[in-house]
Design a protein around this motif. Structure first.
Motif, PDB file in Angstrom:
ATOM      1  N   ASP A 166      24.556 -40.656  35.748  1.00  0.00           N
ATOM      2  CA  ASP A 166      23.954 -41.946  36.102  1.00  0.00           C
ATOM      3  C   ASP A 166      24.526 -42.500  37.401  1.00  0.00           C
ATOM      4  N   MET A 167      25.454 -41.785  38.009  1.00  0.00           N
ATOM      5  CA  MET A 167      26.151 -42.267  39.199  1.00  0.00           C
ATOM      6  C   MET A 167      25.476 -41.716  40.457  1.00  0.00           C
ATOM      7  N   THR A 168      25.007 -42.578  41.328  1.00  0.00           N
ATOM      8  CA  THR A 168      24.379 -42.285  42.626  1.00  0.00           C
ATOM      9  C   THR A 168      22.953 -41.768  42.524  1.00  0.00           C
ATOM     10  N   ILE A 169      22.418 -41.496  41.330  1.00  0.00           N
ATOM     11  CA  ILE A 169      21.077 -40.931  41.199  1.00  0.00           C
ATOM     12  C   ILE A 169      20.013 -41.889  41.740  1.00  0.00           C
ATOM     13  N   GLN A 170      20.314 -43.175  41.826  1.00  0.00           N
ATOM     14  CA  GLN A 170      19.361 -44.157  42.338  1.00  0.00           C
ATOM     15  C   GLN A 170      19.267 -44.129  43.869  1.00  0.00           C
ATOM     16  N   GLU A 171      20.245 -43.533  44.539  1.00  0.00           N
ATOM     17  CA  GLU A 171      20.361 -43.689  45.989  1.00  0.00           C
ATOM     18  C   GLU A 171      19.260 -43.014  46.806  1.00  0.00           C
ATOM     19  N   GLU A 185      35.778 -39.482  41.405  1.00  0.00           N
ATOM     20  CA  GLU A 185      35.808 -39.632  42.851  1.00  0.00           C
ATOM     21  C   GLU A 185      34.603 -38.936  43.457  1.00  0.00           C
ATOM     22  N   LEU A 186      34.087 -39.495  44.562  1.00  0.00           N
ATOM     23  CA  LEU A 186      32.857 -39.042  45.188  1.00  0.00           C
ATOM     24  C   LEU A 186      33.102 -38.639  46.633  1.00  0.00           C
ATOM     25  N   ARG A 187      32.335 -37.652  47.095  1.00  0.00           N
ATOM     26  CA  ARG A 187      32.264 -37.307  48.506  1.00  0.00           C
ATOM     27  C   ARG A 187      30.784 -37.109  48.852  1.00  0.00           C
ATOM     28  N   HIS A 188      30.202 -38.053  49.570  1.00  0.00           N
ATOM     29  CA  HIS A 188      28.809 -37.950  49.976  1.00  0.00           C
ATOM     30  C   HIS A 188      28.663 -36.948  51.111  1.00  0.00           C
ATOM     31  N   VAL A 189      27.706 -36.023  50.990  1.00  0.00           N
ATOM     32  CA  VAL A 189      27.420 -35.097  52.081  1.00  0.00           C
ATOM     33  C   VAL A 189      26.769 -35.858  53.234  1.00  0.00           C
ATOM     34  N   GLN A 190      25.759 -36.685  52.943  1.00  0.00           N
ATOM     35  CA  GLN A 190      25.255 -37.638  53.917  1.00  0.00           C
ATOM     36  C   GLN A 190      26.119 -38.900  53.818  1.00  0.00           C
ATOM     37  N   ALA A 191      26.175 -39.688  54.864  1.00  0.00           N
ATOM     38  CA  ALA A 191      27.011 -40.887  54.839  1.00  0.00           C
ATOM     39  C   ALA A 191      26.604 -41.781  53.675  1.00  0.00           C
ATOM     40  N   PRO A 221      34.582 -37.190  54.495  1.00  0.00           N
ATOM     41  CA  PRO A 221      35.444 -38.383  54.489  1.00  0.00           C
ATOM     42  C   PRO A 221      35.526 -39.024  53.113  1.00  0.00           C
ATOM     43  N   ASP A 222      36.673 -39.595  52.828  1.00  0.00           N
ATOM     44  CA  ASP A 222      36.902 -40.330  51.588  1.00  0.00           C
ATOM     45  C   ASP A 222      36.586 -41.795  51.845  1.00  0.00           C
ATOM     46  N   PHE A 223      35.456 -42.270  51.293  1.00  0.00           N
ATOM     47  CA  PHE A 223      35.035 -43.644  51.544  1.00  0.00           C
ATOM     48  C   PHE A 223      36.089 -44.645  51.086  1.00  0.00           C
ATOM     49  N   GLU A 224      36.781 -44.352  49.986  1.00  0.00           N
ATOM     50  CA  GLU A 224      37.764 -45.293  49.462  1.00  0.00           C
ATOM     51  C   GLU A 224      38.894 -45.551  50.449  1.00  0.00           C
ATOM     52  N   ALA A 225      39.184 -44.550  51.313  1.00  0.00           N
ATOM     53  CA  ALA A 225      40.257 -44.731  52.295  1.00  0.00           C
ATOM     54  C   ALA A 225      39.910 -45.781  53.335  1.00  0.00           C
ATOM     55  N   VAL A 254      25.875 -35.152  46.656  1.00  0.00           N
ATOM     56  CA  VAL A 254      27.164 -35.808  46.449  1.00  0.00           C
ATOM     57  C   VAL A 254      28.067 -34.888  45.645  1.00  0.00           C
ATOM     58  N   TRP A 255      29.278 -34.650  46.139  1.00  0.00           N
ATOM     59  CA  TRP A 255      30.304 -33.957  45.356  1.00  0.00           C
ATOM     60  C   TRP A 255      30.982 -34.968  44.430  1.00  0.00           C
TER      61      TRP A 255
END
Length: 295
Positions: A211-216, A165-171, A142-146, A187-188
């Motif tokens: 540096d994007m999402t690495i903290q999650e 743009e990001l696509r998380h494999v996990q929510a 799913p595209d979270f931005e949508a 994350v893609w």
């Protein structure tokens, strides 16, 4: 220099911040200046100053000597409404390797310090840790931005103004997180439109998005969302190793995990793969993470 207007093409803005000006004022150091991207929260995005520092160091070397590692410390928050000055110290130039120290300044005060190493292409042993199996294709996620229709425009811009743009494999954990602690995720990522063919642009952009999402994974381990009241997160340091070339305007997979958190700090490791499974880079980052007392 000031940040970019919020309605600009985010990829054009990214390319502008990577195009540093050379002041030609070399004494013991090389000096460069760059603009900052506008950010909804007003602070310079860490991946931006990482990428700009790499570009500054690369400008002092011939193009055939390419980055293979960097280690940097975030010293102070940067102001996204101001430009940044980069000073590069030519620490060492050998037959195969070069080392550079880059410091980023705003208002005469350092906000980031980095040492990077560069190498000529050289034949040698070749192996890699394989990409995880059974990862869903980015188009199937799913595209979270949508789902942001009706969200406050300032909050929405945090996501839509990014050049990636990001696509998380996990929510994703922007607003909610599942009840099971999971100190890992995948994350893609890709830029929103094609980049120039210059490999140096793709290497710098890879640093930008590292540096994007690495903290999650650290937040997932403690069932925290980015929207948690009182949550404070700040990157302390960042290390990156480039292994193989890959285009970042095509889907790449960022596999991340957190081996430890303690004393208000959390560590995350990451591996970045091309879609066909080539290991492009490895990343490590430690963050400060605190949550205000619920009372």
């Amino acid at each position: 220099m000031s940040g970019d207007a919020p309605d600009r093409d985010p990829v054009e803005s990214l390319l502008e911040v990577l195009d540093l000006d050379d002041t030609r004022a070399r004494t013991s150091e090389d000096i460069f200046t760059g603009v900052s991207q506008a950010m909804p929260m007003g602070r310079v995005y860490g991946g931006q100053v990482l990428a700009q520092s790499l570009v500054a160091a690369s400008r002092t070397l011939p193009p055939e000597r390419i980055p293979h590692s960097m280690h940097g410390y975030f010293l102070r928050p940067g102001d996204a409404s101001q430009g940044i000055t980069f000073s590069v110290d030519r620490i060492h130039d050998g037959r195969s390797f070069s080392t550079r120290r880059t410091q980023a300044f705003q208002q005469g005060v350092p906000i980031f310090s980095m040492i990077s190493s560069f190498q000529d292409e050289d034949p040698g042993f070749d192996h890699q840790f394989p990409m995880p199996e059974a990862i869903p294709a980015p188009e199937s996620l799913p595209d979270f931005e949508a789902s942001l229709e009706g969200v406050h425009p300032t909050t929405k811009r945090i996501f839509t103004d990014r050049p990636v743009e990001l696509r998380h494999v996990q929510a994703p954990i922007f607003l909610s997180v599942d009840d099971t602690p999971r100190p890992h995720q995948a994350v893609w990522m890709r830029t929103r439109r094609p980049l120039p063919d210059d490999p140096a642009v793709h290497r710098a952009t890879l640093a930008y998005l590292s540096d994007m999402t690495i903290q999650e994974p650290i937040l997932r381990a403690h069932r925290l969302t980015w929207a948690k009241p009182g949550l404070k997160v700040a990157s302390l340091d960042h290390a990156m190793w480039w292994h193989r070339f890959g285009r970042v305007d095509e889907w790449i997979l960022y596999v991340q995990e957190s081996p430890s958190a303690r004393g208000g700090r959390g560590l995350a490791n990451g591996r970045i793969y091309s879609r066909d499974g080539a290991l492009l880079a490895s990343v490590a980052q430690e963050i400060m993470v605190r949550v205000a007392d619920d009372r």
